[in-house]
Design a protein around this motif. Structure first.
Motif, short mmCIF file in Angstrom:
data_model
loop_
_atom_site.label_atom_id
_atom_site.label_comp_id
_atom_site.label_asym_id
_atom_site.label_seq_id
_atom_site.Cartn_x
_atom_site.Cartn_y
_atom_site.Cartn_z
N LEU A 134 -9.95 18.97 29.89
CA LEU A 134 -11.35 19.47 29.04
C LEU A 134 -11.41 20.69 29.28
CD1 LEU A 134 -13.07 18.92 26.41
CD2 LEU A 134 -14.27 17.23 27.47
N ALA A 135 -12.12 20.33 30.85
CA ALA A 135 -13.12 21.87 31.90
C ALA A 135 -12.27 22.31 31.79
CB ALA A 135 -13.37 21.03 33.02
N LEU A 136 -11.17 22.23 32.29
CA LEU A 136 -10.31 23.99 32.15
C LEU A 136 -10.07 24.65 31.16
CD1 LEU A 136 -8.73 25.65 34.28
CD2 LEU A 136 -6.50 24.31 33.04
N GLY A 137 -10.21 23.56 29.92
CA GLY A 137 -9.81 24.09 28.67
C GLY A 137 -11.21 24.71 28.19
N PHE A 138 -12.58 24.50 28.07
CA PHE A 138 -13.79 24.87 28.13
C PHE A 138 -13.98 26.55 29.14
CE2 PHE A 138 -14.77 21.74 25.60
CZ PHE A 138 -15.97 22.30 24.54
N ALA A 139 -13.07 26.67 30.24
CA ALA A 139 -13.13 27.70 31.02
C ALA A 139 -12.11 28.35 30.72
CB ALA A 139 -12.83 27.31 32.53
N LEU A 140 -11.53 27.82 30.10
CA LEU A 140 -10.16 29.42 29.38
C LEU A 140 -11.41 30.00 28.08
CD1 LEU A 140 -6.99 27.69 30.52
CD2 LEU A 140 -8.29 29.73 31.31
N LEU A 141 -11.88 29.13 27.50
CA LEU A 141 -12.06 29.25 25.98
C LEU A 141 -13.43 30.24 26.71
CD1 LEU A 141 -12.65 28.82 23.39
CD2 LEU A 141 -14.47 26.94 24.00
N ALA A 142 -14.38 29.66 26.89
CA ALA A 142 -15.23 31.09 27.20
C ALA A 142 -14.27 32.80 28.36
CB ALA A 142 -16.57 30.97 28.81
N ILE A 179 -19.72 21.81 28.77
CA ILE A 179 -20.86 21.97 28.58
C ILE A 179 -21.84 23.01 30.04
CG2 ILE A 179 -23.07 22.58 27.87
CD1 ILE A 179 -21.71 20.14 26.15
N PHE A 180 -21.54 22.96 30.60
CA PHE A 180 -22.06 23.63 31.76
C PHE A 180 -21.12 24.67 32.20
CE2 PHE A 180 -22.06 24.75 36.60
CZ PHE A 180 -23.77 25.23 36.94
N ILE A 181 -20.16 24.38 32.13
CA ILE A 181 -19.09 25.61 32.79
C ILE A 181 -18.47 27.11 32.27
CG2 ILE A 181 -16.07 26.76 32.66
CD1 ILE A 181 -16.21 23.09 34.23
N ILE A 182 -18.68 26.70 30.48
CA ILE A 182 -18.84 27.73 29.71
C ILE A 182 -20.13 28.44 29.51
CG2 ILE A 182 -19.53 26.08 26.97
CD1 ILE A 182 -17.37 27.67 25.65
N ALA A 183 -21.07 27.20 29.08
CA ALA A 183 -22.49 28.34 29.29
C ALA A 183 -22.92 29.06 30.44
CB ALA A 183 -23.92 27.22 29.61
N VAL A 184 -22.35 28.56 31.91
CA VAL A 184 -22.02 29.25 33.30
C VAL A 184 -21.29 31.05 32.61
CG1 VAL A 184 -21.99 29.76 35.32
CG2 VAL A 184 -23.01 28.16 34.83
N LEU A 185 -20.18 30.39 32.55
CA LEU A 185 -19.19 31.98 32.48
C LEU A 185 -19.41 32.54 31.40
CD1 LEU A 185 -15.75 30.06 33.14
CD2 LEU A 185 -16.84 31.31 34.64
N PHE A 187 -22.34 33.76 30.17
CA PHE A 187 -24.01 34.04 30.67
C PHE A 187 -23.30 34.90 31.52
CE2 PHE A 187 -26.66 35.05 34.17
CZ PHE A 187 -27.94 35.33 33.22
N LEU A 188 -22.37 35.06 32.33
CA LEU A 188 -21.81 35.88 33.64
C LEU A 188 -21.31 37.33 32.87
CD1 LEU A 188 -20.82 33.59 36.84
CD2 LEU A 188 -22.87 35.00 36.70
N LEU A 189 -19.89 36.31 32.27
CA LEU A 189 -19.66 37.35 31.59
C LEU A 189 -20.62 38.59 29.96
CD1 LEU A 189 -16.30 35.61 30.33
CD2 LEU A 189 -16.54 37.40 32.15
N TYR A 190 -21.69 38.21 29.75
CA TYR A 190 -22.14 38.89 29.01
C TYR A 190 -22.95 39.65 29.46
CZ TYR A 190 -18.88 38.11 25.04
OH TYR A 190 -17.68 38.16 24.30
N TRP A 191 -24.15 39.24 30.01
CA TRP A 191 -24.99 39.63 31.40
C TRP A 191 -24.90 41.40 31.30
CZ3 TRP A 191 -29.42 38.98 31.28
CH2 TRP A 191 -30.66 40.18 32.48
N PRO A 192 -23.76 42.01 31.85
CA PRO A 192 -23.52 43.29 31.97
C PRO A 192 -23.33 43.59 30.50
CG PRO A 192 -21.71 41.73 33.15
CD PRO A 192 -22.38 41.55 32.58
N VAL A 193 -22.64 43.53 29.77
CA VAL A 193 -22.70 43.84 28.06
C VAL A 193 -24.40 43.97 27.65
CG1 VAL A 193 -22.22 43.76 25.80
CG2 VAL A 193 -20.94 42.41 27.99
N LEU A 194 -25.43 42.96 27.83
CA LEU A 194 -26.74 43.00 27.30
C LEU A 194 -27.04 43.92 28.25
CD1 LEU A 194 -27.50 39.09 26.77
CD2 LEU A 194 -27.30 40.70 25.75
#
Length: 556
Positions: A134-142, A179-185, A187-194
């Motif tokens: 489940l955790a890997l699925g959410f990481a890949l979803l992010a 939830i922690f994994i998808i939230a952190v990933l 944020f890290l991915l979209y912070w440079p976009v912002l």
């Protein structure tokens, strides 16, 4: 090799510009929501010495390869045998839409890979209840949201089912890691976009504007009921209706013969995704947008073959069917994919000709909107005018007109650039298949034909087909137009012909009659010719229009 050789599509230019100059969605670099994972991967490849184009293409190709592996893993998770899963993966790789878009600088292939691997993890989680899945699925979803959000977001229903199943088995604590994994990933991915797009306010403005455009222009709305929309999603990606029927027929058979406990995972994996795609994504881009969904018919066909092979007497049937399907897909894919690899795309070839051909060098250029991005990245930008609205238009005499996938009525092109492979327009986006240049020195201008009533205008064939009660109208720019065409009638027909200076009724016997006259448009309506069919039916063909006017230029 079959790698794309240049920037054929509009989106490819946006991605390459983002790799080269950084993300700023306010100026479509790339278009919102930004695709940060794809851009970052491509930028990483530039550090190995690749050009931005080569780096973006490499990221796309890597995603294409991984998506094939993803189909194999997903098929195994769904209970398909190793042989059936291998067939599914190979079949997927050979599908025309998958192969064509899997070797280009686009985010779709890596987005499909993340989509398929994430789906695999969610199904494994629902099946075995393992939190790591489940955790890997959410990481890949992010990661998928960073590669191609339009695809990843379609997994939300399946992801929600996986979370609910985890809570049922292990309690609310099982929600923390995913939830922690998808939230952190995320944020890290979209912070440079912002950061690159003027902060949160600038980003929200850009993505809101893009959303409005997509809902107004891309989403089919009630048009989803049209057979053409379903044909675009279900048949065109295969490049052949017969091949598509083979895959979908085997898929339906496999689905209804599969155990009930297997049907739910199949529906959970692909059902919401398919429905949301058809309802909200543009059908004109369906062959490209569908590459993740195309895993479903390949896997189900593999299951269908599994259902046959346990019976030794029928194994040769399965082997023959598999071979025929793979050979058919390859025979459709190879000509189109290799032509795109071997020759410059029509959009790029046109810009190169406008720069290098001695007949065109240094002259003003008027292009239609689809060619704006290609032309503005070249030396043409200093002498470029863009048509944003189709209205009658007469360029200055020395100007050149350039169009993508459009044939102006009555004009003879000075140069034409085209892909000629049959079916390429079907399993691609169908854009930039043909580009053409027209010379203002030869009287080139834009005249707008329109057919009302029970008739139609065929732009490709330059034919107006009119029946009793229909009217053909030609609107022309200011000046004088020498108009020539043929009237073809299969039986006797009566026609009312009107120009700004005269009106008369004509009778046509069966046969072909050439017509030619000079007309200046009505200043109030821009109409230079109106022809209404009173009785019978006629076709207006072989148009030739030469415009004479000086000092009129196109406005931006």
């Amino acid at each position: 090799m079959s790698l794309g050789r240049d920037l054929w599509e509009w989106d490819e230019i946006l991605f390459v510009d983002a790799v080269q100059h950084g993300i700023d969605v306010r100026v479509n670099r790339p278009h919102p929501p930004g695709y940060p994972a794809f851009v970052s991967l491509s930028q990483l490849a530039t550090r190995a010495g690749m050009s931005p184009f080569e780096a973006s293409r490499s990221a796309g190709v890597a995603g294409g390869i991984l998506s094939v592996i993803g189909v194999y893993c997903l098929a195994l998770t769904l209970g398909t045998s190793r042989a059936g899963s291998l067939f599914a993966a190979v079949a997927y790789a050979l599908l025309p839409a998958v192969w064509l878009h899997g070797v280009r600088p686009l985010s779709d292939p890596p987005g499909a890979a993340a989509f398929l691997f994430s789906m695999t993890c969610f199904l494994r989680s629902m099946k075995g209840g393992r939190v790591p899945d489940l955790a890997l699925g959410f990481a890949l979803l992010a990661v998928g949201c960073g590669l191609r959000p339009q695809t990843a977001i379609l997994l939300v229903p399946l992801a929600s089912m996986s979370l609910l199943e985890a809570v049922r088995r292990r309690g609310p604590r099982s929600l923390v890691a995913p939830i922690f994994i998808i939230a952190v990933l995320s944020f890290l991915l979209y912070w440079p976009v912002l950061q690159g797009s003027g902060g949160l306010h600038g980003y929200i403005q850009a993505i809101t504007s893009q959303g409005r455009f997509l809902l107004a222009e891309d989403s089919p709305g009630l048009g989803v009921l049209s057979p053409r929309v379903w044909k675009r999603w279900l048949f065109d990606p295969f490049g052949s209706g017969l091949v598509a029927l083979g895959y979908w027929g085997a898929s339906i058979l496999a689905f209804f013969r599969s155990p009930r406990e297997l049907r739910f995972p199949l529906l959970a994996a692909f059902g919401p995704t398919a429905v949301l795609s058809v309802l909200f994504l543009g059908s004109h881009v369906a062959p490209r947008y569908a590459i993740g969904l195309l895993a479903a018919p390949c896997i189900l066909t593999g299951m269908a073959l599994d259902g046959v092979t346990p019976r030794p007497s029928r194994q040769w049937w399965a082997a023959t069917a598999a071979t025929l399907l793979l050979a058919a897909s390859a025979s459709i894919s190879v000509p189109g994919v290799m032509e795109v690899h071997d020759k410059s795309s029509p959009s790029v070839a046109l810009v190169e000709a406008l720069e290098a051909d001695p007949r065109f060098a240094g002259r003003p250029v008027v292009v239609d909107e689809p060619l704006e991005l290609h032309a503005s990245r070249s030396a043409l930008r200093t002498r470029l005018t863009v048509i944003h609205e189709w209205v009658p238009l007469a360029p200055e005499r020395d100007a050149l007109l350039a169009f993508a996938d459009y044939r102006p009525i009555g004009l003879q092109p000075a140069r034409v650039f085209a892909f000629n492979s049959a079916g390429l327009a079907r399993f691609s986006r169908g854009r930039y298949i043909e580009t053409s240049i027209y010379d203002g020195r030869e009287g080139a201008a834009i005249h707008i034909p329109e057919v009302t009533g029970p008739g139609a205008w065929n732009e490709r064939g330059q034919i107006a087909r009119l029946r009793s009660g229909s009217t053909f109208t030609l609107r022309s720019p200011e000046g004088r137009a020498q108009i020539a065409f043929k009237v073809e009638a299969e039986r006797r027909a009566s026609v009312s012909l009107a120009t700004p200076t005269e009106s008369r009724t004509l009778e046509f016997a069966p046969g072909s009659v050439p017509m030619e006259f000079t007309a200046s448009p009505d200043p109030a309506t821009s109409i230079s010719l109106r022809m209404s069919v009173l009785t019978g039916q006629v076709s207006l063909t072989q148009w030739r229009i030469t415009h004479s006017r000086t000092g009129v230029t196109a406005g931006k």
